[in-house]
Design an enzyme around this catalytic site. Structure first.
Site, PDB file in Angstrom:
ATOM      1  N   GLY A 197      34.867  27.511  45.423  1.00  0.00           N
ATOM      2  CA  GLY A 197      34.470  26.674  46.559  1.00  0.00           C
ATOM      3  C   GLY A 197      34.637  25.201  46.268  1.00  0.00           C
ATOM      4  O   GLY A 197      33.691  24.418  46.434  1.00  0.00           O
ATOM      5  N   SER A 198      35.849  24.801  45.862  1.00  0.00           N
ATOM      6  CA  SER A 198      36.004  23.427  45.365  1.00  0.00           C
ATOM      7  C   SER A 198      36.984  22.588  46.177  1.00  0.00           C
ATOM      8  O   SER A 198      37.505  21.599  45.679  1.00  0.00           O
ATOM      9  CB  SER A 198      36.403  23.454  43.887  1.00  0.00           C
ATOM     10  N   THR A 199      37.219  22.982  47.439  1.00  0.00           N
ATOM     11  CA  THR A 199      38.101  22.130  48.248  1.00  0.00           C
ATOM     12  C   THR A 199      37.351  20.939  48.819  1.00  0.00           C
ATOM     13  O   THR A 199      37.968  20.000  49.326  1.00  0.00           O
ATOM     14  CB  THR A 199      38.754  22.931  49.401  1.00  0.00           C
ATOM     15  N   SER A 200      36.009  20.981  48.771  1.00  0.00           N
ATOM     16  CA  SER A 200      35.225  19.849  49.286  1.00  0.00           C
ATOM     17  C   SER A 200      33.843  19.865  48.627  1.00  0.00           C
ATOM     18  O   SER A 200      33.546  20.732  47.804  1.00  0.00           O
ATOM     19  CB  SER A 200      35.074  19.958  50.817  1.00  0.00           C
ATOM     20  N   TYR A 222      18.239  31.907  51.890  1.00  0.00           N
ATOM     21  CA  TYR A 222      18.988  31.037  50.976  1.00  0.00           C
ATOM     22  C   TYR A 222      18.202  30.850  49.673  1.00  0.00           C
ATOM     23  O   TYR A 222      18.740  31.042  48.580  1.00  0.00           O
ATOM     24  CB  TYR A 222      19.235  29.686  51.655  1.00  0.00           C
TER      25      TYR A 222
HETATM   26  N1  LIG Z   1      24.688  20.181  49.653  1.00  0.00           N
HETATM   27  C1  LIG Z   1      23.460  20.220  49.154  1.00  0.00           C
HETATM   28  O1  LIG Z   1      22.589  19.407  49.497  1.00  0.00           O
HETATM   29  C2  LIG Z   1      23.118  21.266  48.100  1.00  0.00           C
HETATM   30  C3  LIG Z   1      21.869  21.211  47.504  1.00  0.00           C
HETATM   31  C4  LIG Z   1      21.560  22.138  46.518  1.00  0.00           C
HETATM   32  C5  LIG Z   1      22.490  23.102  46.152  1.00  0.00           C
HETATM   33  N2  LIG Z   1      23.690  23.140  46.758  1.00  0.00           N
HETATM   34  C6  LIG Z   1      24.629  24.184  46.340  1.00  0.00           C
HETATM   35  O2  LIG Z   1      25.824  23.578  45.872  1.00  0.00           O
HETATM   36  C7  LIG Z   1      26.939  24.413  46.156  1.00  0.00           C
HETATM   37  C8  LIG Z   1      27.990  23.623  46.924  1.00  0.00           C
HETATM   38  O3  LIG Z   1      27.400  23.109  48.088  1.00  0.00           O
HETATM   39  P1  LIG Z   1      28.165  22.130  49.082  1.00  0.00           P
HETATM   40  O4  LIG Z   1      27.145  21.502  49.948  1.00  0.00           O
HETATM   41  O5  LIG Z   1      29.129  21.299  48.331  1.00  0.00           O
HETATM   42  O6  LIG Z   1      28.939  23.217  49.939  1.00  0.00           O
HETATM   43  P2  LIG Z   1      30.010  23.024  51.072  1.00  0.00           P
HETATM   44  O7  LIG Z   1      30.279  21.571  51.323  1.00  0.00           O
HETATM   45  O8  LIG Z   1      29.611  23.889  52.204  1.00  0.00           O
HETATM   46  O9  LIG Z   1      31.261  23.656  50.284  1.00  0.00           O
HETATM   47  C9  LIG Z   1      32.251  24.220  50.944  1.00  0.00           C
HETATM   48  C10 LIG Z   1      33.241  24.721  49.910  1.00  0.00           C
HETATM   49  O10 LIG Z   1      33.061  26.096  49.715  1.00  0.00           O
HETATM   50  C11 LIG Z   1      34.304  26.741  49.997  1.00  0.00           C
HETATM   51  N3  LIG Z   1      34.063  28.109  50.455  1.00  0.00           N
HETATM   52  C12 LIG Z   1      33.194  28.502  51.416  1.00  0.00           C
HETATM   53  N4  LIG Z   1      33.226  29.858  51.507  1.00  0.00           N
HETATM   54  C13 LIG Z   1      34.131  30.291  50.582  1.00  0.00           C
HETATM   55  C14 LIG Z   1      34.597  31.577  50.179  1.00  0.00           C
HETATM   56  N5  LIG Z   1      34.124  32.666  50.767  1.00  0.00           N
HETATM   57  N6  LIG Z   1      35.511  31.662  49.144  1.00  0.00           N
HETATM   58  C15 LIG Z   1      35.991  30.535  48.547  1.00  0.00           C
HETATM   59  N7  LIG Z   1      35.562  29.291  48.883  1.00  0.00           N
HETATM   60  C16 LIG Z   1      34.672  29.174  49.902  1.00  0.00           C
HETATM   61  C17 LIG Z   1      34.968  25.853  50.983  1.00  0.00           C
HETATM   62  O11 LIG Z   1      36.337  26.073  50.933  1.00  0.00           O
HETATM   63  P3  LIG Z   1      37.260  26.366  52.220  1.00  0.00           P
HETATM   64  O12 LIG Z   1      36.579  25.809  53.420  1.00  0.00           O
HETATM   65  O13 LIG Z   1      38.501  25.668  51.827  1.00  0.00           O
HETATM   66  O14 LIG Z   1      37.378  27.841  52.247  1.00  0.00           O
HETATM   67  C18 LIG Z   1      34.618  24.487  50.415  1.00  0.00           C
HETATM   68  O15 LIG Z   1      35.441  24.188  49.307  1.00  0.00           O
HETATM   69  C19 LIG Z   1      26.387  25.611  46.936  1.00  0.00           C
HETATM   70  O16 LIG Z   1      26.161  26.675  46.054  1.00  0.00           O
HETATM   71  C20 LIG Z   1      25.065  25.093  47.473  1.00  0.00           C
HETATM   72  O17 LIG Z   1      24.141  26.126  47.686  1.00  0.00           O
HETATM   73  C21 LIG Z   1      24.040  22.245  47.742  1.00  0.00           C
END
Ligand SMILES: NC(=O)c1ccc[n+]([C@@H]2O[C@H](COP(=O)([O-])OP(=O)(O)OC[C@H]3O[C@@H](n4cnc5c(N)ncnc54)[C@H](OP(=O)(O)O)[C@@H]3O)[C@@H](O)[C@H]2O)c1
Length: 264
Positions: free
Chosen positions: A14-17, A154
């Site tokens: 999940g590293s495109t963004s 979650y």
């Molecule tokens: N954001 C926060 O405040 C926060 C806080 C605590 C923990 N976290 C944790 O940190 C991690 C990243 O969070 P984030 O906010 O950066 O997430 P995000 O912005 O929603 O990340 C989206 C990324 O996940 C990829 N993705 C989604 N479903 C996928 C799948 N089935 N297979 C492969 N790639 C997939 C997307 O790629 P494509 O769209 O290109 O498929 C994109 O690269 C998560 O585990 C989240 O629970 C986040």
């Protein structure tokens, strides 16, 4: 301290963004060959292009595979049979009242946030153990510890992920492979700014807006601002490095002090 990951291959799911992209970029900056992952060729190509524009000397490749599905993991394994560093970053989150979360929702959160990490660890850990060196880092959340009333599915999935990390660290005991999780707190990722401006005065500049948001809606945070994805990536880079050789089975916090606890 110099973090040198040259000669290591790292997969960040999940590293495109978002946080995943920041981790991929930071690991590449430290010299690792990085595999960027997302579901579509277009998003993966765009992320690889962006990373190479930011770091022209980076060694990076993209693999589009939905690693929440077993055939997606197979596709990933075919493209990348072995890694030295596995970062299970992929995770979904969303708000829903506890009594309205259906069996399907529970299943989807478990499959995406827990089982996908388990499958990848099961696939890559034996190779790391055989090599006598490896790093597994699972991205958890403050919600693993402070279960949010508005998204218990979650929170529960992230609590399970902490247990997965601890358990597989035991499976890798004494091998030179470490397994840890990072407890990320509220982070400034895509979409978060819109979310913040739904809750505070739209006229406020971003820095004031995020502080107002934290004061009103995340008062536990000691940082009193959102965390930048790079701040989480820095901890991941340290854990991924040889410098963190005595840290395993742990849950390291980059939560801005959000979890009100002295112990990690
Ligand atoms: N954001 C926060 O405040 C926060 C806080 C605590 C923990 N976290 C944790 O940190 C991690 C990243 O969070 P984030 O906010 O950066 O997430 P995000 O912005 O929603 O990340 C989206 C990324 O996940 C990829 N993705 C989604 N479903 C996928 C799948 N089935 N297979 C492969 N790639 C997939 C997307 O790629 P494509 O769209 O290109 O498929 C994109 O690269 C998560 O585990 C989240 O629970 C986040």
């Amino acid at each position: 301290m110099q973090i040198d990951l040259s000669g290591r291959t790292a997969l960040v799911t999940g590293s495109t963004s978002g946080i995943g992209y920041a981790i991929a970029s930071t690991l590449a900056g430290a010299g690792a060959t990085v595999v960027v992952n997302g579901r579509s060729p277009a998003s993966v190509d765009a992320a690889v292009e962006r990373l190479l524009a930011e770091r022209p000397r980076a060694s990076v490749r993209g693999v589009d595979a939905d690693v929440t599905q077993s055939d997606g993991v197979d596709r990933m394994l075919e493209a990348v049979p072995a890694v030295d560093i596995l970062v299970n970053n992929l995770g979904i989150f969303g708000a829903k009242p506890a009594l309205e979360i259906t069996d399907d929702d529970w299943q989807r959160y478990f499959d995406t946030n827990v089982l996908s990490a388990v499958r990848l660890i099961r696939s890559y850990l034996p190779g790391m153990i055989e090599a006598g060196w490896g790093r597994v880092i699972d991205i958890a959340s403050d919600s693993a510890v402070v279960i949010p009333a508005e998204m218990i599915h979650y929170g529960v999935s992230k609590t399970a992920l902490l247990a997965v990390s601890r358990g597989f660290a035991k499976a890798a005991a004494g091998t030179g492979v470490t397994v840890n999780s990072v407890i990320a707190g509220p982070t400034h990722t895509g979409g978060v700014e819109d979310f913040v401006y739904e809750l505070v005065d739209r006229e406020l500049p971003w820095n004031e807006a995020q502080r107002e948001f934290m004061r009103l809606h995340r008062p536990q945070s000691l940082l009193q601002r959102l965390i930048e994805p790079e701040e989480i990536a820095n901890m991941v880079a340290y854990l991924a490095s040889p410098l963190a050789s005595a840290t395993t089975g742990g849950a390291l916090r980059v939560d801005g002090g959000y979890v009100d606890s002295i112990l990690p």
